[in-house]
Enzyme design. Structure first.
Site, PDB file in Angstrom:
ATOM      1  CE1 TYR A   1      56.269  90.339  57.778  1.00 50.40           C
ATOM      2  CE2 TYR A   1      58.186  90.716  59.082  1.00 50.40           C
ATOM      3  CZ  TYR A   1      57.616  91.027  57.944  1.00 50.40           C
ATOM      4  OH  TYR A   1      57.890  92.025  57.368  1.00 50.40           O
TER       5      TYR A   1
ATOM      6  CG  HIS B   1      52.547  89.738  50.761  1.00 47.54           C
ATOM      7  ND1 HIS B   1      53.784  89.774  50.738  1.00 47.54           N
ATOM      8  CD2 HIS B   1      52.129  89.997  49.459  1.00 47.54           C
ATOM      9  CE1 HIS B   1      54.171  89.947  49.213  1.00 47.54           C
ATOM     10  NE2 HIS B   1      53.218  90.264  48.716  1.00 47.54           N
ATOM     11  CG  LEU B   2      53.558  85.621  56.720  1.00 42.63           C
ATOM     12  CD1 LEU B   2      54.837  85.533  57.277  1.00 42.63           C
ATOM     13  CD2 LEU B   2      52.310  84.446  57.522  1.00 42.63           C
TER      14      LEU B   2
ATOM     15  NE  ARG C   1      58.131  97.009  54.980  1.00 43.90           N
ATOM     16  CZ  ARG C   1      59.115  96.197  54.765  1.00 43.90           C
ATOM     17  NH1 ARG C   1      59.180  95.025  53.998  1.00 43.90           N
ATOM     18  NH2 ARG C   1      60.098  96.262  55.633  1.00 43.90           N
TER      19      ARG C   1
END
Length: 145
Positions: free
Chosen positions: A23, A101-102, A112
């Site tokens: 992240y 989203h990162l 996911r």
């Protein structure tokens, strides 16, 4: 000038310390500060909110209707793959939103790769780290123009 609302979901207050290899090193407060600066440069008003609690996120989405919010920038985090309640809240208020989203969620674990938001968002931006937030703001601006 547009009124934008940035909403961040669970665990994002741990950015900078939680899995920085995935992240990045930036904290949520740094991301919010940079995005607020960018919004100001582009003559927009930006409000920021983060919660780990689904019901608080729902309430914040509902409250956006009373604030003349033009667009929501939304990183649902782990709720991306689980929250029909947040999806319903966004549909109910009829405020356009950009999903953020990162990480590149399409290149991650199978679970996911399913989002409850992508098909009702005006767009999804993922995989560009903190720049995903800046791209989302610019995309919202172009959408609203």
């Amino acid at each position: 000038m547009s009124n934008l609302l940035l909403i961040n979901g669970p665990n994002l207050q741990l950015l900078g310390q939680r899995e920085p290899n995935l992240y990045g090193p930036s904290t949520l407060s740094e991301i919010e500060a940079r995005l607020s600066e960018l919004a100001n440069e582009r003559s927009h008003k930006l409000r920021c909110f983060q919660s780990d609690a689904e019901h608080e996120l729902v309430k914040r989405i509902h409250d956006a209707t009373n604030e003349s919010t033009d667009c929501i920038l939304f990183n649902p985090a782990g709720f991306t793959h689980t929250s029909i309640v947040l999806r319903d809240a966004l549909l109910a208020v009829e405020i356009p939103f950009v999903e953020i989203h990162l990480s590149n969620v399409a290149a991650r674990e199978d679970f996911r790769q399913r989002s409850f938001f992508s098909d009702v968002a005006i767009g999804t931006i993922s995989g560009f780290g903190v720049i995903s937030y800046e791209l989302a703001l610019i995309a919202a601006e172009k959408y609203l123009a």
